[in-house]
Design a protein around this motif. Structure first.
Motif, short mmCIF file in Angstrom:
data_model
loop_
_atom_site.label_atom_id
_atom_site.label_comp_id
_atom_site.label_asym_id
_atom_site.label_seq_id
_atom_site.Cartn_x
_atom_site.Cartn_y
_atom_site.Cartn_z
N LEU A 132 30.51 39.35 34.42
CA LEU A 132 29.14 39.79 34.72
C LEU A 132 28.44 38.97 35.80
O LEU A 132 27.47 39.45 36.38
N ALA A 133 28.89 37.78 36.08
CA ALA A 133 28.17 36.90 37.01
C ALA A 133 28.15 37.48 38.42
O ALA A 133 29.11 38.13 38.85
N PRO A 134 27.05 37.27 39.17
CA PRO A 134 27.01 37.74 40.56
C PRO A 134 28.06 37.03 41.40
O PRO A 134 28.41 35.88 41.13
N PHE A 135 28.55 37.72 42.41
CA PHE A 135 29.60 37.26 43.31
C PHE A 135 30.96 37.24 42.62
O PHE A 135 31.92 37.84 43.10
N PHE A 136 31.07 36.61 41.46
CA PHE A 136 32.35 36.55 40.76
C PHE A 136 32.70 37.89 40.14
O PHE A 136 33.86 38.30 40.15
N GLY A 137 31.70 38.58 39.60
CA GLY A 137 31.96 39.83 38.89
C GLY A 137 31.80 41.07 39.73
O GLY A 137 31.73 42.17 39.18
N SER A 138 31.77 40.93 41.05
CA SER A 138 31.63 42.09 41.92
C SER A 138 32.79 43.05 41.71
O SER A 138 33.95 42.63 41.58
N SER A 139 32.50 44.34 41.71
CA SER A 139 33.54 45.34 41.44
C SER A 139 34.58 45.43 42.55
O SER A 139 35.67 45.95 42.32
N ASP A 140 34.24 44.96 43.76
CA ASP A 140 35.22 45.01 44.84
C ASP A 140 36.15 43.79 44.84
O ASP A 140 37.00 43.67 45.72
N THR A 141 35.98 42.87 43.88
CA THR A 141 36.89 41.75 43.73
C THR A 141 38.09 42.19 42.89
O THR A 141 37.89 42.73 41.80
N PRO A 142 39.32 41.99 43.35
CA PRO A 142 40.49 42.42 42.57
C PRO A 142 40.52 41.77 41.19
O PRO A 142 40.14 40.62 41.01
N GLN A 143 40.98 42.55 40.22
CA GLN A 143 41.03 42.06 38.85
C GLN A 143 41.98 40.86 38.71
O GLN A 143 41.74 39.97 37.90
N ARG A 144 43.05 40.83 39.50
CA ARG A 144 43.97 39.70 39.44
C ARG A 144 43.29 38.41 39.90
O ARG A 144 43.56 37.33 39.36
N ILE A 145 42.42 38.53 40.91
CA ILE A 145 41.69 37.36 41.38
C ILE A 145 40.76 36.85 40.29
O ILE A 145 40.67 35.63 40.04
N LYS A 146 40.07 37.75 39.61
CA LYS A 146 39.17 37.35 38.54
C LYS A 146 39.94 36.67 37.41
O LYS A 146 39.52 35.62 36.89
N ALA A 147 41.08 37.27 37.03
CA ALA A 147 41.87 36.70 35.94
C ALA A 147 42.43 35.33 36.33
O ALA A 147 42.37 34.37 35.54
N GLY A 148 42.97 35.23 37.54
CA GLY A 148 43.53 33.95 37.98
C GLY A 148 42.47 32.88 38.09
O GLY A 148 42.70 31.72 37.70
N PHE A 149 41.31 33.24 38.60
CA PHE A 149 40.22 32.27 38.72
C PHE A 149 39.76 31.80 37.34
O PHE A 149 39.50 30.61 37.13
N SER A 150 39.65 32.73 36.40
CA SER A 150 39.23 32.37 35.04
C SER A 150 40.21 31.40 34.40
O SER A 150 39.82 30.41 33.77
#
Length: 259
Positions: free
Chosen positions: A27-45
């Motif tokens: 949900l966070a701004p910049f991190f949770g943007s829908s145009d960010t690939p899901q793999r990037i979000k998962a790897g970053f987390s």
């Protein structure tokens, strides 16, 4: 050298940190943007969770079964979502101001899909939203959000969240006041210019009744509104300061409502 080894005794603790981190990134701004690939979000987390695992104070988790662990994981997920929501909700201020501006200059019917907020938004609101997001990156506000999440483990330890609904409700009510005030402040230059234009058009309607005031006024408002948006570009850093101040205030208020 950091010890990143896991065993059965601390792996559950790492999973709970990951749940809070992943919920925040969602949900966070910049991190949770829908145009960010899901793999990037998962790897970053996962990466940030491994780092936080080394510094977060480890507390004793008390649960007797898988159901008890699921309840703790649910609490961690809600904690991360609330912190991310407190940061992302402030982006709605510029969208609200954009709708007011477009309504005044005659562009309220022209809407577009904003991939950041995942909703239909006005042209001016989308423009302000991207400007504020750009300033968020330039001013390293995204670093502040990560530090807030890391510090939240000290104030709200893993499995120790206590949700005070009264405090959270009061925080939302306070935000609604800031939401309206800051939104009208952003749109105030366009309101002021349109007030002057309406006064001039009212005088012209009396002096020259044969003039089609509706056609002239519509085109004049659009041109004047676009000119004001161009002249007030230099105010964007000040606008972002209002947004980021409200964002920090909301995050602190939400965290206080969880311990």
């Amino acid at each position: 050298m950091a010890d990143i080894t896991f065993n059965f005794g601390n792996f559950d603790f790492f999973l709970l940190i990951l749940v809070r981190m992943a919920s925040f990134v969602f949900l966070a701004p910049f991190f949770g943007s829908s145009d960010t690939p899901q793999r990037i979000k998962a790897g970053f987390s996962i990466f940030v969770s491994v780092v936080l695992f080394q510094v977060v104070p480890k507390s004793t988790l008390e649960y007797a079964s898988a159901t008890g662990f699921a309840v703790i994981a649910l609490k961690e997920g809600i904690t991360g979502l609330l912190i991310g929501f407190a940061a992302s909700i402030c982006n709605s201020i510029v969208l609200f101001a954009g709708r007011l501006i477009d309504m005044e200059i005659g562009l309220s019917m022209a809407t577009m899909f904003d991939p950041v907020s995942r909703q239909e938004s006005s042209i001016s609101g989308t423009m302000y939203s991207y400007f504020v997001m750009l300033l968020l990156i330039i001013t390293n506000m995204h670093h502040y959000l990560i530090r807030v999440l890391a510090d939240s483990f000290t104030l709200v330890p893993v499995g120790g969240a206590i949700f005070d609904t009264g405090s959270l409700y009061s925080s939302m009510m306070g935000f609604m006041t800031d939401f309206t005030v800051i939104g009208f402040r952003i749109a105030l230059p366009v309101f002021a210019v349109n007030l002057i234009i309406n006064a001039v058009l009212g005088i012209l309607a009396k002096v020259a009744p044969q003039m089609n005031i509706f056609v002239v006024g519509m085109q004049l408002k659009i041109l004047a509104g676009l000119a004001i948006l161009l002249l007030t570009v230099g105010m964007l850093p000040g606008i972002s300061d209002f947004i980021f101040t409200a964002m920090k205030k909301m995050i602190v208020a939400f965290i206080k409502g969880m311990y």
